[in-house]
Motif scaffolding. Structure first.
Motif, PDB file in Angstrom:
ATOM      1  N   LYS A   1       0.855  -1.201   0.000  1.00 44.34           N
ATOM      2  CA  LYS A   1       0.000   0.000   0.000  1.00 44.34           C
ATOM      3  C   LYS A   1       0.881   1.237   0.000  1.00 44.34           C
ATOM      4  N   SER A   2       0.521   2.199  -0.858  1.00 44.30           N
ATOM      5  CA  SER A   2       1.290   3.437  -0.905  1.00 44.30           C
ATOM      6  C   SER A   2       0.364   4.566  -1.327  1.00 44.30           C
ATOM      7  N   TYR A   3       0.831   5.797  -1.162  1.00 42.17           N
ATOM      8  CA  TYR A   3       0.073   6.950  -1.628  1.00 42.17           C
ATOM      9  C   TYR A   3       0.914   7.729  -2.633  1.00 42.17           C
ATOM     10  N   SER A   4       0.285   8.150  -3.710  1.00 42.42           N
ATOM     11  CA  SER A   4       0.968   8.923  -4.733  1.00 42.42           C
ATOM     12  C   SER A   4       1.559  10.198  -4.121  1.00 42.42           C
ATOM     13  N   VAL A   5       2.779  10.550  -4.531  1.00 39.54           N
ATOM     14  CA  VAL A   5       3.364  11.793  -3.994  1.00 39.54           C
ATOM     15  C   VAL A   5       2.635  13.012  -4.540  1.00 39.54           C
ATOM     16  N   TYR A   6       1.922  12.811  -5.648  1.00 38.92           N
ATOM     17  CA  TYR A   6       1.175  13.918  -6.234  1.00 38.92           C
ATOM     18  C   TYR A   6      -0.250  13.898  -5.709  1.00 38.92           C
ATOM     19  N   ALA A   7      -0.920  15.058  -5.783  1.00 39.04           N
ATOM     20  CA  ALA A   7      -2.317  15.107  -5.346  1.00 39.04           C
ATOM     21  C   ALA A   7      -3.150  15.874  -6.358  1.00 39.04           C
ATOM     22  N   GLY A   8      -4.438  15.578  -6.384  1.00 42.33           N
ATOM     23  CA  GLY A   8      -5.407  16.371  -7.135  1.00 42.33           C
ATOM     24  C   GLY A   8      -5.025  16.668  -8.562  1.00 42.33           C
ATOM     25  N   VAL A   9      -5.048  17.951  -8.913  1.00 48.10           N
ATOM     26  CA  VAL A   9      -4.793  18.378 -10.286  1.00 48.10           C
ATOM     27  C   VAL A   9      -3.397  17.959 -10.742  1.00 48.10           C
ATOM     28  N   GLN A  10      -2.416  18.096  -9.858  1.00 46.76           N
ATOM     29  CA  GLN A  10      -1.041  17.676 -10.182  1.00 46.76           C
ATOM     30  C   GLN A  10      -1.011  16.218 -10.578  1.00 46.76           C
ATOM     31  N   ASP A  11      -1.676  15.398  -9.738  1.00 48.42           N
ATOM     32  CA  ASP A  11      -1.672  13.957  -9.969  1.00 48.42           C
ATOM     33  C   ASP A  11      -2.354  13.659 -11.293  1.00 48.42           C
ATOM     34  N   ALA A  12      -3.442  14.401 -11.575  1.00 48.98           N
ATOM     35  CA  ALA A  12      -4.157  14.192 -12.827  1.00 48.98           C
ATOM     36  C   ALA A  12      -3.247  14.465 -14.011  1.00 48.98           C
ATOM     37  N   LEU A  13      -2.492  15.558 -13.925  1.00 44.78           N
ATOM     38  CA  LEU A  13      -1.617  15.921 -15.035  1.00 44.78           C
ATOM     39  C   LEU A  13      -0.507  14.896 -15.222  1.00 44.78           C
ATOM     40  N   VAL A  14       0.134  14.504 -14.112  1.00 44.78           N
ATOM     41  CA  VAL A  14       1.212  13.518 -14.215  1.00 44.78           C
ATOM     42  C   VAL A  14       0.655  12.188 -14.703  1.00 44.78           C
ATOM     43  N   GLN A  15      -0.503  11.806 -14.184  1.00 46.61           N
ATOM     44  CA  GLN A  15      -1.123  10.536 -14.564  1.00 46.61           C
ATOM     45  C   GLN A  15      -1.408  10.487 -16.061  1.00 46.61           C
ATOM     46  N   TRP A  16      -1.954  11.574 -16.609  1.00 47.52           N
ATOM     47  CA  TRP A  16      -2.309  11.501 -18.022  1.00 47.52           C
ATOM     48  C   TRP A  16      -1.146  11.873 -18.931  1.00 47.52           C
ATOM     49  N   TRP A  17      -0.124  12.538 -18.386  1.00 46.18           N
ATOM     50  CA  TRP A  17       1.152  12.640 -19.103  1.00 46.18           C
ATOM     51  C   TRP A  17       1.679  11.226 -19.296  1.00 46.18           C
ATOM     52  N   TYR A  18       1.583  10.444 -18.227  1.00 46.14           N
ATOM     53  CA  TYR A  18       1.986   9.043 -18.287  1.00 46.14           C
ATOM     54  C   TYR A  18       1.033   8.236 -19.179  1.00 46.14           C
ATOM     55  N   GLY A  19      -0.274   8.348 -18.874  1.00 47.25           N
ATOM     56  CA  GLY A  19      -1.270   7.488 -19.512  1.00 47.25           C
ATOM     57  C   GLY A  19      -1.281   7.626 -21.013  1.00 47.25           C
ATOM     58  N   HIS A  20      -1.280   8.885 -21.515  1.00 47.97           N
ATOM     59  CA  HIS A  20      -1.295   8.977 -22.951  1.00 47.97           C
ATOM     60  C   HIS A  20       0.030   8.572 -23.550  1.00 47.97           C
ATOM     61  N   ASN A  21       1.095   8.789 -22.818  1.00 46.57           N
ATOM     62  CA  ASN A  21       2.379   8.392 -23.383  1.00 46.57           C
ATOM     63  C   ASN A  21       2.669   6.916 -23.195  1.00 46.57           C
ATOM     64  N   ALA A  22       1.890   6.255 -22.350  1.00 43.93           N
ATOM     65  CA  ALA A  22       1.933   4.792 -22.358  1.00 43.93           C
ATOM     66  C   ALA A  22       1.378   4.317 -23.698  1.00 43.93           C
ATOM     67  N   VAL A  23       0.295   4.972 -24.141  1.00 44.34           N
ATOM     68  CA  VAL A  23      -0.248   4.660 -25.465  1.00 44.34           C
ATOM     69  C   VAL A  23       0.792   4.970 -26.533  1.00 44.34           C
ATOM     70  N   ALA A  24       1.412   6.141 -26.381  1.00 41.64           N
ATOM     71  CA  ALA A  24       2.353   6.595 -27.397  1.00 41.64           C
ATOM     72  C   ALA A  24       3.603   5.744 -27.469  1.00 41.64           C
ATOM     73  N   PHE A  25       4.219   5.493 -26.325  1.00 47.47           N
ATOM     74  CA  PHE A  25       5.551   4.886 -26.329  1.00 47.47           C
ATOM     75  C   PHE A  25       5.564   3.429 -25.926  1.00 47.47           C
ATOM     76  N   PHE A  26       4.407   2.878 -25.564  1.00 50.45           N
ATOM     77  CA  PHE A  26       4.341   1.451 -25.316  1.00 50.45           C
ATOM     78  C   PHE A  26       3.499   0.759 -26.381  1.00 50.45           C
ATOM     79  N   LEU A  27       2.449   1.430 -26.855  1.00 47.89           N
ATOM     80  CA  LEU A  27       1.559   0.802 -27.822  1.00 47.89           C
ATOM     81  C   LEU A  27       1.734   1.334 -29.239  1.00 47.89           C
ATOM     82  N   THR A  28       2.423   2.461 -29.403  1.00 50.40           N
ATOM     83  CA  THR A  28       2.557   2.999 -30.751  1.00 50.40           C
ATOM     84  C   THR A  28       3.985   2.894 -31.261  1.00 50.40           C
ATOM     85  N   THR A  29       4.918   3.598 -30.636  1.00 49.41           N
ATOM     86  CA  THR A  29       6.276   3.601 -31.189  1.00 49.41           C
ATOM     87  C   THR A  29       6.905   2.206 -31.264  1.00 49.41           C
ATOM     88  N   PRO A  30       6.730   1.347 -30.259  1.00 46.41           N
ATOM     89  CA  PRO A  30       7.324   0.017 -30.443  1.00 46.41           C
ATOM     90  C   PRO A  30       6.734  -0.699 -31.647  1.00 46.41           C
TER      91      PRO A  30
END
Lengths: 52, 714
Positions: free
Chosen positions: B202-231
């Motif tokens: 169990k852990s808690y994200s170091v980011y919160a709220g809007v920050q966490d949302a931005l980091v999460q979707w920076w990650y999430g869309h780039n998971a699509v980009a760099f894990f599902l597209t570029t490879p």
């Protein structure tokens, strides 16, 4: 929006790395010949038989 | 002066001589079988969750089988286990041949393979048990995140080491795509997964709220980009010309679209957060760059498709070409639809609806799935030195899969459009036409059945593939590693003699790289955390009480955020339905944020105080007692399982470390505070006829739900 204090430097580092990679590529003659790589990659298989 | 890593069968020779060596084919075979196995498992879990949406009894009133816990298992399995292993299989095969070198370290190859499969097994065990960080496509808890980072670094060292010992000077474009994928995924994973542990799982994200949302979707869309597209673009650039027996249409185009793609993709994350509390300028940036992304994406599509010029007749007979061409076509579709969905006016309609599900599965089943199948049909017979057992069955797989995708996508388009339009519908007097959310659920159930059928067809195709491949390899001994020969390429040291020698020692290099990455990470994060100021912009917004935090963790454990959003958009259709729109200041203590990305059920951000405590108890026990047509799973165990307050003091302490303004007394008295608040709720429930709830999990969850969205009314 404090997260930007992290994201902007990270992005700059990433961009700098990318620019560095571009620089290396140019100086390592990666872009000198853009025609033969497309053909060369077809020639690396040893087998001659169709597998389908 | 060529390199001689310990496991390499390379023979050193004076420059100018032809060197004999062999490619590691065994590792490719391993990754191919892993791809197929996890593909089947991940897609069968997908069938189960699809069935659960169409027919709620399939949740079986069992915690570890309920939708909220299984949906992340499905997404993780198909993205990381299926697409991941497919990426590695194709990458190991093509990299060695493009660079005319065996992998840098056979030991690292094995470490990568077994490490990755171990991580998948860990996910398969922990996710149904409810161990989740609560962030999409990043649900795995921190010990597994560390394992991912280690395995990934090992793979990176192996790849860069192979590049260093290559005999081919030119790095073919596929290699560039692999490099971009490896580097970027490492960064995305490390930064998005940052969390402070409370306990082993169990852990808690170091980011919160809007920050966490931005980091999460920076990650999430780039998971699509760099894990599902570029490879997969890298795989396309190798396997498509091979299958077509002709060169890629334009090598120049491939270079241009590679660089523009990797530059643009990173900025697109905010298109997941349109109309949310994310600042407008960030939303607009995400929207614009998503639109610009059409150009490089279609550059890839055009390049792939036009590679068939002069060879279109092969489409008629060759299933490999069929799969690849259709895959590239779906790629083009998805990369047009995605930018369109990033436009605010269309996003207003589509966000939270099944349209997004349709979009995702077109890309996943069409682009990733079909490219993988095409690649494996081409690859596996070669890896076994034999012929594919049946062309007819491969063609049958193609048609089954294609019809499956179309049934899936079309049913979800209809469902999504229906939901979106109903949610936004006003009558001439200015009232919502469908004020009850349940009405918008009931009407799309037939399409959920159709979607299930689409999935069944797709999996049926995969089973046909299994049979075909089993017949292909049965009784066949895998041949020895493919032999090759090439002249050595004199490589100049990048950074001097010491570094040059170091690059030859794979294990040492891996360890030092890990240390470097960790040092860099810590140096960046610690100052950020120390400097981080968490001044709330809304004075009345306070941290969750210990009991509410316990309830929030139950919400996360059960995966409620998979179906319920917590973000009321500033649209009249939403404020009429839910209450005032969500302000960014309300989320400052949300570690992690729980805005959600889908509304299978209604938004919950303003649920606090809307219903009595008893209503929530009955609703969680059996949602159909409150809404006859509900498709939500039942959660009866919440009324019988005791809430775990053992770690509540530690949880408050960790939150305090993350900047949430709890006091020392809050840490010390957390358990007694929780029990006192629980008693109040339990007394409420007892007055309504249900006793004995003081120490049950339902009470904690009720406390959390009743708190949601109420602070700004104070």
């Amino acid at each position: 929006m404090g997260i930007l204090i992290l994201l902007v430097p990270v992005t700059l580092v990433l961009t700098a790395t990318a620019v560095g990679a571009w620089y290396w590529a140019c100086h390592n003659r990666q872009f000198d010949d853009l025609d033969s790589p497309a053909y060369k990659m077809l020639l690396d298989d040893q087998e001659k038989e169709d597998t389908i | 002066m060529t390199m001689n890593p310990s496991n390499s069968p390379d023979v050193a020779g004076a420059p100018g001589n032809i060197e004999q060596f062999s490619y590691d084919d065994a590792i490719v075979r391993k990754f191919v079988w892993a791809t197929l196995l996890w593909g089947l498992i991940g897609m069968v879990v997908g069938l189960l969750v699809a069935l659960q949406l169409a027919w709620w009894p399939a949740n079986m009133e069992t915690s570890w089988l309920s939708f909220g816990r299984l949906r992340p298992l499905h997404t993780n399995a198909v993205i990381f286990a299926f697409a991941g292993n497919a990426f590695f299989a194709g990458m190991y095969y093509s990299t060695q041949r493009l660079l005319k070198a065996r992998m840098f370290s056979d030991a690292l190859s094995k470490f990568h393979f077994w490490g990755w499969q171990g991580i998948i097994v860990a996910a398969a065990i922990t996710l149904p048990l409810g161990f989740t960080a609560g962030k999409e496509y990043a649900e795995l808890e921190w010990p597994i995140d560390i394992a991912i980072a280690l395995v990934w670094v090992g793979m990176a060292v192996n790849m860069f080491g192979t590049i260093a010992k290559r005999r081919e000077r030119h790095l073919y474009v596929a290699i560039w795509f692999y490099i971009a994928s490896i580097v970027t995924v490492a960064l995305l994973h490390i930064f998005n997964s940052l969390a402070l542990p409370v306990s082993f799982m169990k852990s808690y994200s170091v980011y919160a709220g809007v920050q966490d949302a931005l980091v999460q979707w920076w990650y999430g869309h780039n998971a699509v980009a760099f894990f599902l597209t570029t490879p997969f673009l890298g795989l396309m650039y190798y396997f498509m010309p091979k299958a077509a027996e002709g060169p890629i249409y334009s090598y120049r185009l491939s270079i241009i679209h590679f660089w523009s793609l990797v530059f643009l993709y990173i900025w697109t994350g905010p298109h997941h957060l349109l109309f949310s509390s994310l600042p407008d300028w960030a939303q607009t940036t995400g929207m614009l760059l998503s639109l610009m992304l059409i150009a490089p994406s279609w550059g890839g599509m055009i390049n792939g498709l036009l590679t068939l010029r002069g060879a279109w007749h092969k489409l008629r007979t060759d299933p490999v070409i069929k799969f690849m061409v259709v895959a590239i076509t779906f790629y083009g579709m998805s990369t047009f639809e995605g930018p369109m969905l990033s436009i605010k006016s269309l996003n207003k309609l589509a966000h939270y609806s099944d349209w997004i599900i349709s979009h995702v599965h077109g890309g996943a089943l069409g682009w990733n799935g079909f490219l993988t199948f095409g690649m494996i049909y081409w690859l596996l017979p070669r890896l076994y030195g034999t012929k594919l057992h049946s062309l007819k069955l491969a063609n049958a797989h193609f048609w089954l899969g294609l019809i499956g995708i179309l049934v899936y996508m079309i049913s979800m388009y209809i469902s999504g459009l229906t939901q979106g339009l109903m949610w936004l519908d006003f009558d001439n007097d200015g009232y919502l036409v469908y004020p009850n959310f349940i009405e918008t659920v009931a009407v799309v159930i037939p399409f959920y059945w159709l979607r299930f059928l689409g999935g069944v067809l797709y999996v049926a195709g995969l089973l046909v593939m299994f049979y075909n491949l089993k017949q292909t390899v049965s009784g066949v001994t895998p041949p020895e590693d493919t032999k090759a020969e090439a002249a050595p390429y004199e490589r100049k040291p990048l950074m001097g003699k010491f570094h040059y020698k170091l690059e030859a020692k794979p294990m040492m290099f891996t360890v030092l790289t890990v240390v470097a990455v960790l040092v860099g990470t810590i140096l960046e994060i610690v100052p950020m955390l120390a400097v981080e100021s968490n001044v709330p912009t809304i004075a009345s917004v306070k941290p969750y009480t210990p009991l509410e935090l316990t309830g929030r963790d139950i919400y996360i454990r059960e995966g409620c955020f998979n179906c319920h959003s917590q973000m009321v958009r500033p649209l009249r259709a939403e404020t009429e339905r839910y209450g005032t729109y969500s302000k960014s200041g309300e989320f400052v203590y949300d570690h992690p944020f729980l805005w959600g990305s889908k509304r299978t059920g209604p938004d919950l951000h303003r649920i606090g105080g809307k219903y009595p405590d008893m209503w929530h108890l009955r609703h969680m026990e059996d949602p159909r007692s409150m809404f006859a047509e509900s498709i939500m799973p039942s959660y009866p165990w919440l009324l019988t399982d005791q809430m775990d307050l053992a770690k509540i003091g530690k949880k408050i302490k960790v939150m305090r470390q993350l900047g949430v303004p709890y006091s020392e007394q809050d840490v010390d008295n957390a358990e007694s505070m929780a029990k006192a608040q629980a008693k109040q709720i339990a007394d409420n429930l007892a007055a309504s006829g249900v006793t004995g709830m003081e120490d049950k999990e339902i009470t904690a969850l009720i406390a959390y739900l009743q708190r949601l969205g109420t602070d700004i009314k104070k």
